[in-house]
Design an enzyme around this catalytic site. Structure first.
Site, PDB file in Angstrom:
ATOM      1  CG  ASP A 295      -2.085  -1.245  -3.640  1.00  0.00           C
ATOM      2  OD1 ASP A 295      -2.437  -0.662  -2.599  1.00  0.00           O
ATOM      3  OD2 ASP A 295      -2.893  -1.826  -4.371  1.00  0.00           O
ATOM      4  CB  SER A 296      -2.893  -4.547  -0.537  1.00  0.00           C
ATOM      5  OG  SER A 296      -3.908  -3.871  -1.253  1.00  0.00           O
TER       6      SER A 296
ATOM      7  CB  CYS B   8      -1.465   0.684  -0.159  1.00  0.00           C
ATOM      8  SG  CYS B   8      -2.669  -0.313   0.724  1.00  0.00           S
ATOM      9  CG  ASN B   9      -5.546   5.629   0.709  1.00  0.00           C
ATOM     10  OD1 ASN B   9      -5.533   6.799   1.060  1.00  0.00           O
ATOM     11  ND2 ASN B   9      -5.577   5.276  -0.557  1.00  0.00           N
ATOM     12  CB  THR B  10      -5.152  -0.293   3.855  1.00  0.00           C
ATOM     13  OG1 THR B  10      -6.329  -0.039   3.080  1.00  0.00           O
ATOM     14  CG2 THR B  10      -5.512  -1.125   5.054  1.00  0.00           C
TER      15      THR B  10
ATOM     16  CD  GLU C   2      -7.248  -6.803  -5.968  1.00  0.00           C
ATOM     17  OE1 GLU C   2      -6.760  -7.921  -6.196  1.00  0.00           O
ATOM     18  OE2 GLU C   2      -6.565  -5.755  -5.958  1.00  0.00           O
TER      19      GLU C   2
ATOM     20  CB  CYS D 298      -9.410   2.830  -1.414  1.00  0.00           C
ATOM     21  SG  CYS D 298      -8.965   1.169  -1.972  1.00  0.00           S
ATOM     22  CB  THR D 299      -4.623   3.163  -4.682  1.00  0.00           C
ATOM     23  OG1 THR D 299      -4.391   1.912  -4.021  1.00  0.00           O
ATOM     24  CG2 THR D 299      -3.904   4.264  -3.945  1.00  0.00           C
ATOM     25  CG  HIS D 300      -8.182  -1.472  -5.278  1.00  0.00           C
ATOM     26  ND1 HIS D 300      -7.089  -1.378  -4.454  1.00  0.00           N
ATOM     27  CD2 HIS D 300      -8.164  -2.732  -5.788  1.00  0.00           C
ATOM     28  CE1 HIS D 300      -6.444  -2.529  -4.466  1.00  0.00           C
ATOM     29  NE2 HIS D 300      -7.072  -3.371  -5.267  1.00  0.00           N
TER      30      HIS D 300
HETATM   31  N1  DGL Z   1      -5.635  -0.133  -2.427  1.00  0.00           N
HETATM   32  C1  DGL Z   1      -5.621  -0.186  -1.009  1.00  0.00           C
HETATM   33  C2  DGL Z   1      -5.823   1.188  -0.383  1.00  0.00           C
HETATM   34  O1  DGL Z   1      -5.520   2.203  -0.999  1.00  0.00           O
HETATM   35  C3  DGL Z   1      -6.583  -1.150  -0.336  1.00  0.00           C
HETATM   36  C4  DGL Z   1      -6.913  -2.424  -0.973  1.00  0.00           C
HETATM   37  C5  DGL Z   1      -7.041  -3.552   0.020  1.00  0.00           C
HETATM   38  O2  DGL Z   1      -7.999  -3.604   0.784  1.00  0.00           O
HETATM   39  O3  DGL Z   1      -6.117  -4.352  -0.006  1.00  0.00           O
HETATM   40  O4  DGL Z   1      -6.267   1.259   0.735  1.00  0.00           O
END
Ligand code: DGL
Length: 275
Positions: free
Chosen positions: A12-13, A75-77, A160, A194-196
Site C-alpha cells: 500500500d502507499s 491500495c485502490n489508487t 495518516e 480506499c483502504t484507509h
Molecule cells: N490507501 C490507498 C487507496 O486504497 C490510498 C491512500 C493514498 O492516497 O496514498 O487508494
C-alpha cells in the site's frame, strides 16, 4: 519453476493496506506475509498516473526481490493506475510466473449482490475516482447498477495524521457524504474504495442514513485471495507457510510502528526500506 517458496507480499502507499492484511491473516493465517508501506511517498491519491505507476512498480519489484511470488496491491489508487500495466507489460519481462493482484476487481465482482435499489456509491481518492475504474468494472459484472462516485481528498490525510477522531474529521466526513448523496438519494450501498477509510467507519455510520450498507474491502480481499489460491494450486505451492509477518516502510520506522498498530490491530516492529 522457482524452487524457493516465498511470503505473500501486500503493498500500500502507506498504512491503509494494513486494514486489508489484518483480514487476510485472519482468513489465511498459515502463510508468511511481507507488508510494504510506501509512507515516504504517500499519499498516492493525488499523484499522476505515471508517478503512481512508477512508485508501485518499484515497490512490487522490491517485494519480488524479497522472495514474494505473489503480491497483492492493497491500495485502490495503485490498483486503478498501475495494476494493468504491471500485469500486461512488466510481468512478462520481469518474471512471467509471478503474479500481482489488485483490490478493485474483487469488490466490483460482488457489489451488485448488496444493492436493492441498484444505485451504488463509491468513496475513493481523487486518483481512483478520476480513473473511472469502479464504474467501468462494475458495468462488466452488473450492467443494471448505476455508480455514483465521490472523491474524498481530505480523508487520507486525516487518517495518516491521526486526526480521524477529531471534530475537524466530522466536518469533512459530512461534506463528502452530502456531495455523494445529493447525486442520488436512492444509493443504498457504498463501497469504501480506499483502504484507509475503514478507520473512519464509526464517523461514517454516524453521518450516513442508517439503512445504507457500507462495504469495507478487507474481508472481500481476504475471501478473494483464499479463492485465488484454491483455484491456483501452482501459486499456492509457492507460498511459504511459516506464519511470519514482516513489515517494511519507506519512511521512519518508529512512526510507522506507532500508527500501524491502529490499522493492524496489534503492535508491529517494522524495518526501513531504502528506495
Ligand atoms: N490507501 C490507498 C487507496 O486504497 C490510498 C491512500 C493514498 O492516497 O496514498 O487508494
Amino acid at each position: 519453476m522457482h524452487k524457493q517458496k516465498g511470503p505473500i507480499g501486500v503493498f500500500d502507499s502507506g498504512y491503509g493496506g494494513l486494514t486489508v492484511l489484518k483480514e487476510i491473516v485472519k482468513e489465511l493465517p498459515q502463510y508468511d506475509y511481507i507488508y510494504l508501506g510506501d509512507n515516504g511517498r504517500a499519499p498516492y491519491g493525488i499523484r499522476s498516473f505515471e508517478t503512481v505507476y512508477h512508485y508501485t512498480l518499484e515497490c512490487v519489484q522490491h517485494l519480488f526481490r524479497m522472495g514474494c511470488h505473489l503480491v497483492v496491491l492493497a491500495c485502490n489508487t495503485a490498483s486503478a493506475k498501475a495494476l494493468r500495466s504491471i500485469q500486461q507489460n512488466d510481468l512478462p519481462h520481469i518474471d512471467p510466473e509471478r503474479r500481482v493482484l489488485g483490490i478493485i476487481r474483487p469488490t466490483t465482482e460482488i457489489v451488485g449482490n448488496y444493492t436493492k435499489s441498484r444505485q451504488v456509491g463509491i468513496f475513493g481518492t481523487s486518483g481512483t475516482v478520476n480513473s473511472q475504474s469502479y464504474p467501468i468494472e462494475i458495468e462488466k459484472f452488473f450492467p443494471d447498477v448505476t455508480v455514483y462516485q465521490q472523491a474524498c481528498p481530505m480523508w487520507v490525510p486525516l487518517v495518516e495524521n491521526d486526526e480521524y477522531h477529531s471534530e475537524g474529521a466530522d466536518f469533512f466526513i459530512n461534506k463528502y457524504i452530502r456531495q455523494l448523496m445529493v447525486q442520488s438519494p436512492d444509493i443504498d450501498t457504498i463501497v469504501l474504495g480506499c483502504t484507509h477509510y475503514p478507520l473512519l467507519i464509526d464517523k461514517l455510520q454516524k453521518h450516513l442514513p442508517p439503512d445504507i450498507t457500507l462495504l469495507s474491502q478487507g474481508p472481500i480481499a481476504a475471501g478473494s485471495l483464499a479463492n485465488y489460491l484454491e483455484r491456483h494450486p501452482e501459486m499456492e505451492a509457492r507460498c511459504s507457510t511459516g506464519g511470519s509477518r514482516t513489515f517494511y516502510t519507506t519512511d521512519d520506522t518508529e512512526t510507522f510502528d506507532r500508527q500501524a498498530g491502529i490499522f493492524f490491530g496489534t503492535s508491529v516492529n517494522s524495518r526501513h526500506l531504502e528506495l
